[in-house]
Design a protein around this motif. Structure first.
Motif, PDB file in Angstrom:
ATOM      1  N   LEU A 336       0.843  -1.189   0.000  1.00 30.73           N
ATOM      2  CA  LEU A 336       0.000   0.000   0.000  1.00 30.73           C
ATOM      3  C   LEU A 336       0.883   1.245   0.000  1.00 30.73           C
ATOM      4  N   ALA A 338       0.401   5.149   0.150  1.00 32.20           N
ATOM      5  CA  ALA A 338      -0.574   6.214   0.371  1.00 32.20           C
ATOM      6  C   ALA A 338      -0.224   7.437  -0.458  1.00 32.20           C
ATOM      7  N   THR A 372      -4.584   7.402   6.959  1.00 31.11           N
ATOM      8  CA  THR A 372      -5.269   6.961   5.750  1.00 31.11           C
ATOM      9  C   THR A 372      -6.080   5.709   6.040  1.00 31.11           C
ATOM     10  N   TRP A 374      -7.944   2.285   4.234  1.00 31.47           N
ATOM     11  CA  TRP A 374      -7.788   1.441   3.053  1.00 31.47           C
ATOM     12  C   TRP A 374      -8.831   0.326   3.050  1.00 31.47           C
ATOM     13  N   ARG A 380      -7.055  -0.393  -1.785  1.00 38.02           N
ATOM     14  CA  ARG A 380      -7.405   0.931  -2.302  1.00 38.02           C
ATOM     15  C   ARG A 380      -7.571   1.930  -1.166  1.00 38.02           C
ATOM     16  N   GLN A 381      -6.924   3.084  -1.303  1.00 34.22           N
ATOM     17  CA  GLN A 381      -7.078   4.150  -0.313  1.00 34.22           C
ATOM     18  C   GLN A 381      -8.446   4.794  -0.492  1.00 34.22           C
TER      19      GLN A 381
END
Length: 1007
Positions: A336, A338, A372, A374, A380-381
């Motif tokens: 991931l 960000a 953030t 997810w 997916r953010q």
């Protein structure tokens, strides 16, 4: 943020019943770092043009002085308007409805924010003076626990943020917290190396688990509540039996510190994440290592978490990535990355991650202050949660600041025509008055805090009634605090702008001064004009009532200070000593002294008591003139006890003085001109308002000892003298700096007897060999010169450390010179041949200091460069003969600047920005701490081994008793950061060098 917008009334005093009731509702305080650009310069320009004042200059170099007595100020200010801090922890409530986020490093401002996950709105936020390192929800979701850098674990009600309890016991910061599955116990891990178990209901400490030899970074408890896991700097995972309170197993395998541990949902396995870039999976029963995942890019691992179903493991890295592995196969499923506001990936470290109970979402905390969210399946953010500045609390020049009498509120006047009301201790914005058509130049808060007067270019004075009867939830968590602000009337009479206001102590009278050269007295509360005082031939810049209300002091653009009889309105005395406009006047609390500050850069101290005693009130003698400001003196304030006078200037410095002697005690610096100052009613804090719109609060400590002056002072250019050292026979004092010269002086006269010249670069540190025949000098180019002192000749030029050599130390027999380098190594050199004998392995950070044990067998090294590396400093022990590492004693929360052994070699003293630590060499652990909260820049152990001299970054210098843990005597004289300290072998003298360029010699006394 609700704001007050109102039309201004006519020029007469209107009956109170005719005024509508208006309200100020509380709002969140947004933290934003102010910059010079974007400031409302035009708001102050009116004052400068009218006054003929010099404009604020660009930021000046930091200036500081010795500490005042009885109030002394810490090195770091709490800025009430500032940027969000790095995210240090995230936790999701058991029901999946709330997300808690902690932030703040060390002594930075900490924040606990709780968000609604459904709509991603913030429910509430709490702020603390220190960073919050970790947090956890109780299993029933009713409590949130935090681990704070101020050594305390705290319990809050999750729904409201109300503080429930403070659990004090750790001696350094609390790095990790975890609840037992039944919620009855709280587990905490501390930077001093212990794991503690607390009763959540009684708030009592149940047990302390000792075994780690260094910081505990993370704790976790198994799902059955029987096993505690802990990881730390000593590279070991330890498993503890909860009931027995004993270590059950030690899991070794990481090559560096362990930042995080986490149990799998079934409790069968344990994951650990380390600085070596590895995530290791352990079998809890056998202690065997089952799997190791190494980061593909070799990044440090800072956190790890199992998904609720136990099928995946997520880990956060040092450059903002989150890796997700399949637990069964060990395959890397996703990475991931960000996205930041500019579309590029966030590259700041991830310190904490947390799954929602259903495993669908993952929360990631970044050190750029963002969290953030997810979708795990899609990688997916989906959201970014971030504390943004309050749009109604933007930086604007602070023209005036005042505390309410009870200290609960702080009122500030800003150049953008707003008056802002804040909570007095934490600075939370509670209300804002804005929308005035005319520019506001001055304000005054009545002694009871119920009435506010404002004045400016509109000629009239507006009176506002403040009713703070609205409720506020505990801990200031909710937004239901309401201030009822009712305009009470207009005082009309000035024919031009009003520049100054002051209430009498009993609140019955208001004095005003204006550009029309007039001073006017008004009766409160009826608003009747009592008198107009004529005497100034220029604008009246400042007014102040004496504590007894019988006298009024005014200062004007005509360079004069006038004392008035407040009852008759007659001038009692005219004080003419300033050569430029007078900007500020202030009476001492006992009324015995009047201080006046001017654009001529001086402060005059006038002796009213002496004039009264002589029966000549019209002839007030000038006691002293204070001349250290390099810009106009804009504001003055006495502490409630009257023992400290604060002055703010356009030279970007707030100076603290002893008004009796005129001695400068401290000089906290700001990034722009200091326009206003105010002491809290209990003298617990000083608030400074600046041109760039920041409010900075200095926390205070009380000392009962008096201050001593130096025996000798050798002045020099600022920022040039770096190091001092006494010869072993105590007859010579050496000093060195950036002028390429080492000067030897005879004691105690300090007369120079020899200069060692020829250094190719400036000298940053010097040290004598035990026999006094050799002197080592570290230079900024990394080389080290060894001098033959009797002959005054160079002995060897050692290559030192290419990236820079920070310290040099000699072995007890004088045969070896050890150097500390910014290349992250310590080196041992033969004094006889000048050849390199040995070098330590490369450390995690630059080596800041080295010290030999008294028997010469052990070398201690310290590391640290917080500004660049942002990592804790480490203390390590090495065998001098073999070069092998003996132990890692521990660390500071920030860097370690220096260290020293005691005369018996039993203890090591290390110091840095977060105080002094005392380490037991045999036990390999920390045993005490001193001067916590003080930014210690220099420290030396006195020959008796029981006293320390400590110098800080404001020029404060004190001798502390090691056993008692308190300062015995303070010294005043330095105006800025102390670079180095040295003590004579007989313990009679102390020498210091400072950023102010001065070399000072002090006599050490304990009486």
């Amino acid at each position: 943020m609700s704001t007050l917008t109102t039309s201004w009334p006519g020029p007469t005093v209107s009956p109170r019943s005719e005024w509508p009731k208006l309200h100020l509702h509380s709002g969140r305080l947004g933290f934003a770092i102010a910059s010079v650009r974007g400031l409302v310069i035009g708001q102050l320009l009116l004052l400068h043009l009218a006054f003929g004042a010099e404009l604020p200059q660009t930021a000046a170099p930091l200036r500081a002085g010795s500490r005042p007595e009885p109030v002394t100020f810490e090195q770091r200010s709490i800025e009430l308007i500032r940027g969000p801090a790095p995210v240090t922890g995230v936790a999701v409530s058991p029901d999946g409805t709330l997300l808690a986020v902690s932030s703040g490093f060390g002594r930075d401002m900490g924040e606990l924010a709780v968000w609604n996950l459904a709509d991603r709105t913030k429910r509430y936020e709490l702020r603390r003076p220190y960073g919050i390192r970790s947090l956890a929800f109780a299993p029933d979701g009713k409590l949130i626990a935090t681990g704070d850098f101020d050594r305390i674990a705290r319990l809050y009600e999750a729904a409201s943020g109300e503080l429930v309890a403070e659990l004090a016991g750790h001696t350094i910061g609390v790095n990790s917290v975890a609840f037992s599955p039944d919620g009855r116990r709280l587990i905490t891990g501390g930077l001093e190396g212990t794991v503690r178990i607390w009763d959540v209901n009684s708030h009592k400490l149940l047990r302390t688990l000792s075994g780690h030899v260094q910081d505990v970074f993370s704790v976790a408890i198994s799902p059955d509540g029987r096993t505690i896991a802990s990881g730390g700097r000593d590279q070991a995972v330890r498993l503890w039996d909860v009931e027995a309170g004993q270590e059950r197993q030690r899991l070794a395998g990481h090559a560096s510190g362990i930042e995080y541990v986490a149990f799998s949902p079934d409790g069968v396995t344990l994951a650990s994440a380390g600085w070596d870039g590895a995530v290791k999976i352990w079998d809890v029963s056998s202690g065997e290592q089952r799997r190791t995942w190494s980061d593909p890019d070799g990044l440090r691992m800072y956190c790890v978490a199992f998904a609720p179903d136990g099928k995946t493991v997520a880990a956060g890295t040092s450059n903002g990535l989150v890796r997700i592995w399949d637990f069964a196969t060990g395959e890397l499923r996703a990475t991931l990355e960000a996205a930041g506001p500019d579309g590029e990936k966030r590259s700041d470290a991830v310190f904490s991650i947390g799954f929602t109970p259903d495993g669908k979402l993952l929360a990631v905390g970044h050190t750029d202050a963002a969290t953030t969210l997810w979708e795990v399946a899609a990688a997916r953010q989906v959201a970014v949660l971030r504390t943004e500045p309050d749009p109604d609390d933007q930086p604007s020049t602070v023209l005036a600041v005042a505390y309410s009498p009870d200290g609960r509120r702080l009122v500030s006047l800003h150049a953008d025509r707003t008056v802002r009301i804040r909570e007095g201790q934490k600075g939370k914005l509670q209300g804002i008055l804005k929308g005035q058509d005319d520019e506001i130049a001055c304000m005054a808060l009545s002694p009871d805090g119920a009435l506010l007067a404002t004045g400016g270019s509109g000629k009239d004075i507006i009176l506002w009634a403040i009713d703070a009867s609205g409720s506020e939830s505990p801990a200031g968590a909710s937004e239901n605090a309401t201030f009822r602000v009712s305009p009470r009337g207009t005082l009309a009479g000035h024919t031009s702008s009003v520049f100054s206001l002051a209430f009498s102590r009993d609140g019955r009278w208001l004095a005003s001064g204006g550009f029309d050269h007039a001073v006017r007295l008004w009766s409160i509360p009826d608003g009747a004009a009592k008198a107009t005082l004529a005497g100034h031939s220029g604008a009246v810049r400042t007014v102040a009532f004496a504590p007894d209300g019988r006298r009024l002091a005014t200062g004007g653009s005509d360079h004069r200070v006038i004392l008035w009889n407040a009852s008759t309105g007659q001038a009692v005395a005219t004080l003419e000593s300033h050569t430029e406009p007078v900007c500020a006047v202030a009476f001492s609390p006992d009324g015995a002294v009047l201080a006046s500050g001017s654009e001529d850069r001086t402060i005059k101290i006038w002796d009213l008591k002496l004039a009264d005693a002589a029966g000549r009130s019209g002839d007030v003698p000038l006691r002293t003139t204070l001349e250290r400001h390099t810009g106009a003196v804009w504001c003055l304030a006495f502490s409630p006890q009257g023992k400290t006078l604060a002055s703010g200037g356009l030279d970007n410095v707030c100076r603290l003085w002893n008004p009796q002697t005129g001695a400068l005690r401290a000089a906290p610096a700001c990034d722009s001109a200091v326009i206003s100052v105010a002491f809290a009613p209990d003298a617990a804090a000083l608030v400074m308002g600046t041109y760039d719109g920041l409010l900075s609060m200095r926390q205070a400590r009380v000392f009962d000892t008096s201050l001593d002056a130096p025996l000798a002072t050798i002045p020099g250019p600022p920022d040039t003298l770096m190091s001092v050292a006494f010869s072993p026979d105590g007859q010579t004092l050496a000093s060195a700096g950036k002028d390429l010269t080492v000067t030897l002086r005879r004691l105690p006269s300090c007369e120079p007897v020899r200069e060692l010249t020829g250094h190719p670069m400036g000298v940053c540190h010097i040290a004598f060999s035990p026999d006094g025949k050799t002197l080592g000098a570290c230079m900024y180019n990394g080389q080290v010169l060894l001098w033959d002192v009797p002959a005054g000749q160079r002995r060897w030029l050692l290559p030192g450390h290419p990236e820079g050599t920070r310290r040099v130390a000699f072995s007890p027999d004088g045969a070896i010179a050890a150097t500390a380098g910014t290349d992250q190594t310590a080196k041992l050199w033969s004094v006889a041949t000048g050849q390199l004998a040995r070098s330590t392995p490369v450390q995690a950070m630059p080596v800041s200091d080295v010290a030999f044990s008294p028997d010469g067998r052990t070398l201690a090294t310290a590391t640290g460069n917080w500004r660049q590396w942002r990592l804790p400093g480490e203390l390590r022990l090495w065998d001098v003969q073999t070069g092998e590492e003996l132990a890692g004693l521990g660390s500071h929360a920030m860097e370690i600047k220096g260290l020293m052994f005691d005369p018996r070699g039993e203890r090591i003293f290390s110091y840095g920005p977060n105080g002094v630590r005392i380490w037991n060499v045999a036990a390999r652990r920390q045993e005490a701490a001193l001067a916590e909260g003080t930014a210690v820049c220099a420290c030396v152990l006195l020959p008796d081994g029981e006293h320390l001299a400590i110098g800080d970054n404001q020029g404060g210098l004190a001798v502390w008793q090691v056993a008692g843990g308190k300062p015995l005597r303070q010294y005043t004289g330095h105006e800025d950061m102390i670079f180095q300290l040295a003590c004579s072998p007989d313990g009679a003298y102390l020498a210091s060098s400072g950023k102010d360029g001065a070399l000072k010699l002090w006599r050490i006394r304990f009486d």
